[in-house]
Design a protein around this motif. Structure first.
Motif, short mmCIF file in Angstrom:
data_model
loop_
_atom_site.label_atom_id
_atom_site.label_comp_id
_atom_site.label_asym_id
_atom_site.label_seq_id
_atom_site.Cartn_x
_atom_site.Cartn_y
_atom_site.Cartn_z
N ARG A 28 0.84 -1.20 0.00
CA ARG A 28 0.00 0.00 0.00
C ARG A 28 0.87 1.25 0.00
N ALA A 29 0.41 2.24 -0.76
CA ALA A 29 1.05 3.55 -0.73
C ALA A 29 0.35 4.42 0.31
N ALA A 30 1.13 5.13 1.11
CA ALA A 30 0.53 5.99 2.12
C ALA A 30 -0.34 7.06 1.47
N VAL A 31 0.16 7.63 0.38
CA VAL A 31 -0.58 8.68 -0.32
C VAL A 31 -0.01 8.82 -1.73
N ILE A 32 -0.89 9.04 -2.68
CA ILE A 32 -0.46 9.40 -4.04
C ILE A 32 -0.80 10.87 -4.22
N PRO A 33 0.21 11.71 -4.35
CA PRO A 33 -0.02 13.16 -4.38
C PRO A 33 -1.07 13.57 -5.42
N GLY A 34 -2.07 14.34 -4.96
CA GLY A 34 -3.08 14.92 -5.84
C GLY A 34 -4.20 13.99 -6.23
N LEU A 35 -4.13 12.69 -5.87
CA LEU A 35 -5.16 11.76 -6.32
C LEU A 35 -6.51 12.04 -5.66
N LYS A 36 -6.55 12.23 -4.37
CA LYS A 36 -7.82 12.46 -3.69
C LYS A 36 -8.49 13.73 -4.20
N GLN A 103 -6.58 2.70 1.02
CA GLN A 103 -6.02 1.41 0.63
C GLN A 103 -5.56 1.46 -0.83
N LEU A 104 -4.57 2.29 -1.08
CA LEU A 104 -4.04 2.46 -2.44
C LEU A 104 -3.04 1.35 -2.73
N ARG A 105 -3.56 0.25 -3.27
CA ARG A 105 -2.71 -0.90 -3.55
C ARG A 105 -2.62 -1.15 -5.06
N ALA A 161 9.92 5.52 -6.31
CA ALA A 161 8.58 6.10 -6.41
C ALA A 161 7.98 6.16 -5.01
N LEU A 162 7.71 7.37 -4.56
CA LEU A 162 7.14 7.59 -3.22
C LEU A 162 7.97 6.91 -2.13
N GLY A 163 9.29 6.95 -2.30
CA GLY A 163 10.20 6.39 -1.30
C GLY A 163 10.51 4.93 -1.47
N GLU A 164 9.89 4.24 -2.43
CA GLU A 164 10.14 2.82 -2.65
C GLU A 164 11.06 2.66 -3.86
#
Length: 550
Positions: A28-36, A103-105, A161-164
């Motif tokens: 899971r990604a904690a957050v995807i910038p701008g998606l919400k 739950q961004l998986r 990507a997002l720290g991964e």
């Protein structure tokens, strides 16, 4: 296959059954910038051209768009009956899986895939002719390339990507990484997916799976067939029945279980024993005859009382040593007998208290030798009476009955006993399972019974001689008192033997002390009470004239 671990629709149907479930899910990604913000900024003016968005909007807000291109119908009744959408609806005011970004998986995988293609195209654009990865150092044209050329760059991509960190193995497969999720129930009854571990294939072998046990919330189901077995018992399966059907059997003697539904009980150590609930091993009770318990105090007082009475009689006899009564009954033997009686009474104290090796080695020989000397004194006293009426002066040859040479037997028996198999202290855990009895064992049963046998032989000889002297003149005759004291002695020790053999622990010791004290008190009162009565209360009878009267 990982999708079920995050399928909240399953929770809505079977929440109680699925509570505590463990499952692997895509990272899971904690957050995807701008998606919400992008998802919640939709309005009716943007969705008229998409049948999918129109259907989503109408089902979420239970309204109908003017000029809707949605052709699907959900539930009972016609969508035409719904009110028209007002255009003021806002997705941020309602919950829907569409706008849920907790739950961004799968979305995270799509996000990484887009960036992967972008990085592959960037690497393709940076290729220099003559240094390319293809034949003769050629490069692919970013504006016109084959799919296999793009895949070549994708396999070699290496970015974050997002720290991964995103990379691939030698086969072009992504490095496996999964979250371990635990289905937990919130106070409001909703599903809470809690990460309790992960699987990372890039870690060392044997350390790829990491689990945080303390974060797991296990289900608390009851068996539909049998109740849970409490601590102190174990499960016994019922033959031919389902695995959830079992009986609860209490742990056997000496065993415990400290868990619910334990499959087996554990045996306590040698010096511990189960408590009443059989869920904890506790130290065994230590048992021995102590000075601090009532029985020990009572026997101790009796021993000291007997010793004090004997000493007081010694003082009385010494005070009246020149009187006819004391002199007529062999004063020297009387003093010796009283001294040995004091020792007999004090020997009882050696049997009280926590046994030790040295104490055990002292108590039995002291008991045997002191009683042998007491009986020898009585034997000599009886001989005095017989010899007195054969014109032999009292005390002339009497000591040959009591001399050191004749008492070597008891000393030799005790020495052989101590040298071959001496008494010693031991911890008896077999007589009573929950108690450790600290006791003295004789070491050699033969030695112990030889000492008792020797004392018995002396007592029999004394009894026979006293019986033979029973018809001699009364005033000179102690035979009647000696005979009576021997009868008490025999009664005590004949009773002692079966009781001694049939008891154990501190009660055996108490029986032994009682036999010693009862015998000593019998000798003391039978032999010396009549004389003390005359010395203290009837002094007129303490004269040579009275003694010489028939």
């Amino acid at each position: 296959i990982e999708a079920w671990a995050t399928a909240k629709s399953l929770w809505e149907k079977s929440a109680d059954l699925l509570m505590g479930t463990l499952g692997f899910a895509i990272r899971r990604a904690a957050v995807i910038p701008g998606l919400k913000q992008h998802l919640t900024c939709l309005s009716p003016s943007h969705i008229h051209e998409s049948a999918f968005l129109a259907e989503f909007w109408e089902e979420t807000f239970k309204c109908r768009l003017n000029g809707s291109v949605n052709s699907h119908s959900h539930g009972v009744g016609s969508d035409l009956d719904r009110p028209l959408c007002e255009g003021t609806e806002d997705l941020s005011d309602v919950y829907s899986p569409y706008s849920d970004v907790t739950q961004l998986r799968v979305s995270y995988n799509v996000y990484k895939a887009v960036y992967l293609v972008a990085h592959a195209l960037q690497d393709m654009s940076n290729c220099k002719v003559g240094k390319g990865p293809f034949s003769h150092g050629t490069c692919a044209d970013p504006k016109s390339f084959k799919p296999w050329q793009l895949i070549h760059y994708m396999k070699r991509a290496n970015f974050s990507a997002l720290g991964e960190k995103i990379n691939f193995d030698q086969n072009g497969d992504p490095i496996a990484y999964y979250d371990l999720l635990n289905w937990q129930k919130r106070p409001d009854g909703s599903l809470h997916l809690v990460k309790v571990g992960f699987y990372d294939a890039s870690m060392l072998t044997g350390r790829s799976l990491v689990i945080n046990d303390s974060a797991i919330q296990w289900p608390a189901f009851r068996s539909v067939c049998s109740d849970s077995c409490p601590p102190g018992s174990r499960i016994v399966r019922r033959k031919g029945e389902p695995i959830c059907c079992y009986d609860c059997v209490p742990c056997a003697e000496g065993e415990v279980s400290n868990m619910t539904d334990s499959l087996e009980c554990l045996r306590c150590s040698e010096d511990t024993w189960p408590n009443n609930e059989r869920n904890l091993c506790i130290p065994k009770t230590i048992e021995y005859l102590s000075y601090h318990e009532f029985m020990g105090i009572l026997l101790c007082v009796a021993s000291l009382l007997g010793a004090c009475l004997s000493i007081s009689i010694i003082a009385t006899f010494y005070t009246y040593k020149d009187t006819a009564l004391v002199r007529a009954n062999n004063m020297e033997l009387s003093f010796l007998l009283l001294v040995f009686l004091v020792v007999c009474f004090l020997v009882g104290l050696l049997f009280i208290g926590k046994p030790s090796d040295w104490l055990c080695r002292i108590r039995y020989p002291a008991f045997g030798i002191s009683f042998a000397l007491c009986i020898s004194c009585l034997l000599a006293k009886t001989a005095v009476v017989l010899m007195a009426f054969r014109a032999t002066l009292p005390g002339s040859n009497v000591m040959k009955w009591f001399g050191a040479k004749q008492q070597r037997a008891s000393v030799i028996i005790c020495l052989i006993w101590l040298l071959t198999s001496p008494p010693h202290a031991t911890s008896n855990t077999h007589y009573h399972s929950a108690t450790i009895i600290i006791e003295c064992v004789t070491g050699s049963e033969v030695g112990f019974w030889c000492v008792l046998g020797y004392i018995g032989i002396l007592a029999c000889m004394c009894f026979v001689m006293a019986f033979l002297a029973r018809k001699l003149p009364d005033n000179f005759n102690e035979a009647r008192f000696i005979t009576f004291s021997m009868l008490i002695f025999f009664a005590v020790w004949v009773t002692f033997i079966p009781v001694y053999v049939s008891t154990a622990g501190k009660y055996t010791v108490a029986v032994h002390i009682f036999a010693v004290l009862a015998s000593a008190f019998g000798l003391l009162f039978c032999i010396f009470a009549p004389k003390c009565y005359i010395l203290m209360l009837k002094p007129e009878k303490n004269s040579k004239k009275h003694i010489m009267q028939r």
